[in-house]
Scaffold this motif. Structure first.
Motif, PDB file in Angstrom:
ATOM      1  N   ALA A  52      14.811   6.821   3.932  1.00  0.00           N
ATOM      2  CA  ALA A  52      15.637   7.961   3.106  1.00  0.00           C
ATOM      3  C   ALA A  52      16.275   9.414   4.318  1.00  0.00           C
ATOM      4  O   ALA A  52      17.469  10.010   3.765  1.00  0.00           O
ATOM      5  CB  ALA A  52      15.017   8.939   2.044  1.00  0.00           C
ATOM      6  N   GLY A  53      15.568   9.595   5.077  1.00  0.00           N
ATOM      7  CA  GLY A  53      15.919  10.410   6.175  1.00  0.00           C
ATOM      8  C   GLY A  53      16.888  10.160   6.892  1.00  0.00           C
ATOM      9  O   GLY A  53      18.456  11.117   7.522  1.00  0.00           O
ATOM     10  N   ALA A  54      17.165   8.948   7.501  1.00  0.00           N
ATOM     11  CA  ALA A  54      18.261   8.567   9.013  1.00  0.00           C
ATOM     12  C   ALA A  54      19.179   8.187   7.682  1.00  0.00           C
ATOM     13  O   ALA A  54      20.199   8.871   8.211  1.00  0.00           O
ATOM     14  CB  ALA A  54      17.169   7.813   9.026  1.00  0.00           C
ATOM     15  N   ILE A  55      19.556   7.940   6.491  1.00  0.00           N
ATOM     16  CA  ILE A  55      20.115   7.863   5.498  1.00  0.00           C
ATOM     17  C   ILE A  55      21.233   8.817   5.575  1.00  0.00           C
ATOM     18  O   ILE A  55      22.439   9.036   5.076  1.00  0.00           O
ATOM     19  CB  ILE A  55      20.286   7.437   4.125  1.00  0.00           C
ATOM     20  CG1 ILE A  55      19.777   5.914   4.897  1.00  0.00           C
ATOM     21  CG2 ILE A  55      21.508   7.008   3.383  1.00  0.00           C
ATOM     22  CD1 ILE A  55      19.500   4.741   3.237  1.00  0.00           C
ATOM     23  N   ALA A  56      20.088   9.614   5.341  1.00  0.00           N
ATOM     24  CA  ALA A  56      21.088  11.290   4.964  1.00  0.00           C
ATOM     25  C   ALA A  56      21.650  11.838   5.978  1.00  0.00           C
ATOM     26  O   ALA A  56      22.701  12.944   6.013  1.00  0.00           O
ATOM     27  CB  ALA A  56      19.405  12.426   4.192  1.00  0.00           C
ATOM     28  N   SER A  57      21.098  11.413   7.337  1.00  0.00           N
ATOM     29  CA  SER A  57      21.134  12.426   8.357  1.00  0.00           C
ATOM     30  C   SER A  57      22.176  11.795   9.046  1.00  0.00           C
ATOM     31  O   SER A  57      22.747  10.530   8.345  1.00  0.00           O
ATOM     32  CB  SER A  57      20.331  12.683   9.144  1.00  0.00           C
ATOM     33  OG  SER A  57      20.222  10.829   9.708  1.00  0.00           O
ATOM     34  N   GLY A  58      23.699  12.416   9.713  1.00  0.00           N
ATOM     35  CA  GLY A  58      24.438  11.664  10.063  1.00  0.00           C
ATOM     36  C   GLY A  58      23.912  11.222  11.744  1.00  0.00           C
ATOM     37  O   GLY A  58      24.985  10.754  12.158  1.00  0.00           O
ATOM     38  N   ARG A  74       0.588  -0.703  -0.136  1.00  0.00           N
ATOM     39  CA  ARG A  74      -0.056  -0.085   0.242  1.00  0.00           C
ATOM     40  C   ARG A  74       1.023   1.289   0.187  1.00  0.00           C
ATOM     41  O   ARG A  74       1.713   1.246   0.544  1.00  0.00           O
ATOM     42  CB  ARG A  74      -1.020  -0.398   1.358  1.00  0.00           C
ATOM     43  CG  ARG A  74      -2.095   0.730   0.782  1.00  0.00           C
ATOM     44  CD  ARG A  74      -2.816   0.936   2.205  1.00  0.00           C
ATOM     45  NE  ARG A  74      -2.856   0.091   3.814  1.00  0.00           N
ATOM     46  CZ  ARG A  74      -3.878  -0.130   4.268  1.00  0.00           C
ATOM     47  NH1 ARG A  74      -4.951   0.054   3.985  1.00  0.00           N
ATOM     48  NH2 ARG A  74      -3.506  -0.923   5.523  1.00  0.00           N
ATOM     49  N   PRO A  75       0.762   1.768  -0.706  1.00  0.00           N
ATOM     50  CA  PRO A  75       2.072   3.311  -1.215  1.00  0.00           C
ATOM     51  C   PRO A  75       1.436   4.294  -0.392  1.00  0.00           C
ATOM     52  O   PRO A  75       2.914   4.288   0.224  1.00  0.00           O
ATOM     53  CB  PRO A  75       1.160   4.453  -2.221  1.00  0.00           C
ATOM     54  CG  PRO A  75       0.236   3.388  -2.890  1.00  0.00           C
ATOM     55  CD  PRO A  75      -0.241   2.448  -1.956  1.00  0.00           C
ATOM     56  N   ALA A  76       0.913   4.550   1.166  1.00  0.00           N
ATOM     57  CA  ALA A  76       1.049   5.170   2.526  1.00  0.00           C
ATOM     58  C   ALA A  76       1.545   4.936   2.960  1.00  0.00           C
ATOM     59  O   ALA A  76       3.023   5.358   3.343  1.00  0.00           O
ATOM     60  CB  ALA A  76      -1.209   5.867   2.905  1.00  0.00           C
ATOM     61  N   GLU A  77       2.044   3.701   3.265  1.00  0.00           N
ATOM     62  CA  GLU A  77       2.533   3.629   4.543  1.00  0.00           C
ATOM     63  C   GLU A  77       4.066   3.172   3.814  1.00  0.00           C
ATOM     64  O   GLU A  77       5.143   3.656   4.836  1.00  0.00           O
ATOM     65  CB  GLU A  77       2.345   1.645   4.976  1.00  0.00           C
ATOM     66  CG  GLU A  77       0.363   1.862   5.199  1.00  0.00           C
ATOM     67  CD  GLU A  77      -0.427   1.488   5.137  1.00  0.00           C
ATOM     68  OE1 GLU A  77      -0.679   2.026   3.430  1.00  0.00           O
ATOM     69  OE2 GLU A  77      -1.410   1.799   6.051  1.00  0.00           O
ATOM     70  N   THR A  78       4.553   2.684   2.558  1.00  0.00           N
ATOM     71  CA  THR A  78       5.527   2.354   1.692  1.00  0.00           C
ATOM     72  C   THR A  78       6.147   3.450   2.416  1.00  0.00           C
ATOM     73  O   THR A  78       6.922   4.263   2.414  1.00  0.00           O
ATOM     74  CB  THR A  78       5.264   1.876   0.453  1.00  0.00           C
ATOM     75  OG1 THR A  78       4.169   0.659   0.608  1.00  0.00           O
ATOM     76  CG2 THR A  78       6.795   1.477   0.087  1.00  0.00           C
ATOM     77  N   ASP A  79       5.649   5.201   1.584  1.00  0.00           N
ATOM     78  CA  ASP A  79       5.922   6.140   1.062  1.00  0.00           C
ATOM     79  C   ASP A  79       6.721   6.772   3.199  1.00  0.00           C
ATOM     80  O   ASP A  79       7.225   7.655   2.985  1.00  0.00           O
ATOM     81  CB  ASP A  79       5.351   6.940   0.444  1.00  0.00           C
ATOM     82  CG  ASP A  79       4.362   6.885  -0.838  1.00  0.00           C
ATOM     83  OD1 ASP A  79       5.673   6.882  -1.227  1.00  0.00           O
ATOM     84  OD2 ASP A  79       3.735   7.092  -0.595  1.00  0.00           O
ATOM     85  N   ALA A  80       5.538   6.063   3.814  1.00  0.00           N
ATOM     86  CA  ALA A  80       5.949   6.901   5.132  1.00  0.00           C
ATOM     87  C   ALA A  80       7.739   6.021   5.627  1.00  0.00           C
ATOM     88  O   ALA A  80       8.199   6.879   6.182  1.00  0.00           O
ATOM     89  CB  ALA A  80       5.053   6.394   6.300  1.00  0.00           C
ATOM     90  N   LEU A  81       7.240   4.719   5.577  1.00  0.00           N
ATOM     91  CA  LEU A  81       8.762   4.046   6.020  1.00  0.00           C
ATOM     92  C   LEU A  81       9.899   4.838   4.825  1.00  0.00           C
ATOM     93  O   LEU A  81      10.679   4.875   4.813  1.00  0.00           O
ATOM     94  CB  LEU A  81       8.476   2.798   5.020  1.00  0.00           C
ATOM     95  CG  LEU A  81       9.306   1.550   5.627  1.00  0.00           C
ATOM     96  CD1 LEU A  81       9.954   1.967   7.454  1.00  0.00           C
ATOM     97  CD2 LEU A  81       9.148   0.163   5.488  1.00  0.00           C
ATOM     98  N   LEU A  82       9.500   4.728   3.782  1.00  0.00           N
ATOM     99  CA  LEU A  82      10.803   5.071   2.649  1.00  0.00           C
ATOM    100  C   LEU A  82      11.304   6.725   3.543  1.00  0.00           C
ATOM    101  O   LEU A  82      12.539   6.708   3.285  1.00  0.00           O
ATOM    102  CB  LEU A  82      10.380   5.315   1.321  1.00  0.00           C
ATOM    103  CG  LEU A  82      10.635   3.677   0.455  1.00  0.00           C
ATOM    104  CD1 LEU A  82       9.867   4.148  -1.126  1.00  0.00           C
ATOM    105  CD2 LEU A  82      11.159   2.821   0.764  1.00  0.00           C
ATOM    106  N   THR A  83      10.139   7.690   3.538  1.00  0.00           N
ATOM    107  CA  THR A  83      10.545   8.815   4.136  1.00  0.00           C
ATOM    108  C   THR A  83      11.920   8.760   5.742  1.00  0.00           C
ATOM    109  O   THR A  83      12.991   9.494   5.130  1.00  0.00           O
ATOM    110  CB  THR A  83       9.059   9.937   4.083  1.00  0.00           C
ATOM    111  OG1 THR A  83       8.756   9.433   3.154  1.00  0.00           O
ATOM    112  CG2 THR A  83      10.018  10.632   4.393  1.00  0.00           C
ATOM    113  N   LEU A  84      11.208   8.098   6.009  1.00  0.00           N
ATOM    114  CA  LEU A  84      11.844   7.463   7.658  1.00  0.00           C
ATOM    115  C   LEU A  84      12.901   7.160   7.177  1.00  0.00           C
ATOM    116  O   LEU A  84      14.434   7.638   7.901  1.00  0.00           O
ATOM    117  CB  LEU A  84      11.235   6.405   8.559  1.00  0.00           C
ATOM    118  CG  LEU A  84      11.944   6.491   9.634  1.00  0.00           C
ATOM    119  CD1 LEU A  84      11.520   7.122  10.908  1.00  0.00           C
ATOM    120  CD2 LEU A  84      11.146   5.062  10.451  1.00  0.00           C
TER     121      LEU A  84
END
Length: 160
Positions: free
Chosen positions: A111-117, A99-109
């Motif tokens: 990707a944000g963690a990967i981008a942060s140090g 389901r796109p809504a839950e998938t987008d939320a997980l991918l955003t979380l």
């Protein structure tokens, strides 16, 4: 003219083509690009249209490629962390997928963690990858593609 992939549910091709012409005519002028995007408004989604991920990534890149007036370097401010990861994630929609809504939320979380140090954010994202069970919907993101992306992300999070 920019070439976008045609997908089952995407942005209206005529509206996107008009927006591309307006942005290209702006020739890098931030105000004119912003005015063109505002004038286009929200792009309508149709049954067969341009890939929203590609169009959104192109828009973000066209905004980021413009010179930053405060930098004095002439090279644009690098693309921000928001839409950049979306350009790298091309997830096809399939008949039975996550389901796109839950998938987008997980991918955003993630990707944000990967981008942060931040080690704590990376650990939280790694835990979320392991704990989250994404629900399957009639039309959703291809499960194999999402799983492969999450596996790569988990390896990157573990590597630090």
């Amino acid at each position: 003219m920019v070439a976008f992939e045609v997908v089952l549910r995407g942005y209206d091709r005529r509206a996107v083509d008009a927006l591309v012409r307006a942005v290209e005519a702006a020739a890098g002028d931030r105000d004119r690009v912003a005015a063109a995007v505002r004038a286009a408004g929200p792009l309508p989604v149709v049954l067969r249209g341009y890939s929203p991920v590609q169009v959104d990534a192109w828009l973000a890149a066209s905004r980021a490629a413009e010179p930053d007036p405060g930098s004095g370097s002439g090279s644009g401010p690098g693309p921000g962390p928001g839409p950049v990861w979306a350009a790298a994630v091309e997830l096809p929609i399939v008949l039975r997928g996550y389901r796109p809504a839950e998938t987008d939320a997980l991918l955003t979380l993630v990707a944000g963690a990967i981008a942060s140090g931040d080690a704590a954010r990376r650990a939280d994202a790694l835990r979320a990858i392991g704990d989250t069970r994404l629900p399957v919907a009639f039309r959703g993101f291809d499960r194999a593609a999402v799983d492969a992306w999450l596996d790569r992300a988990a390896r990157q999070l573990r590597a630090g």
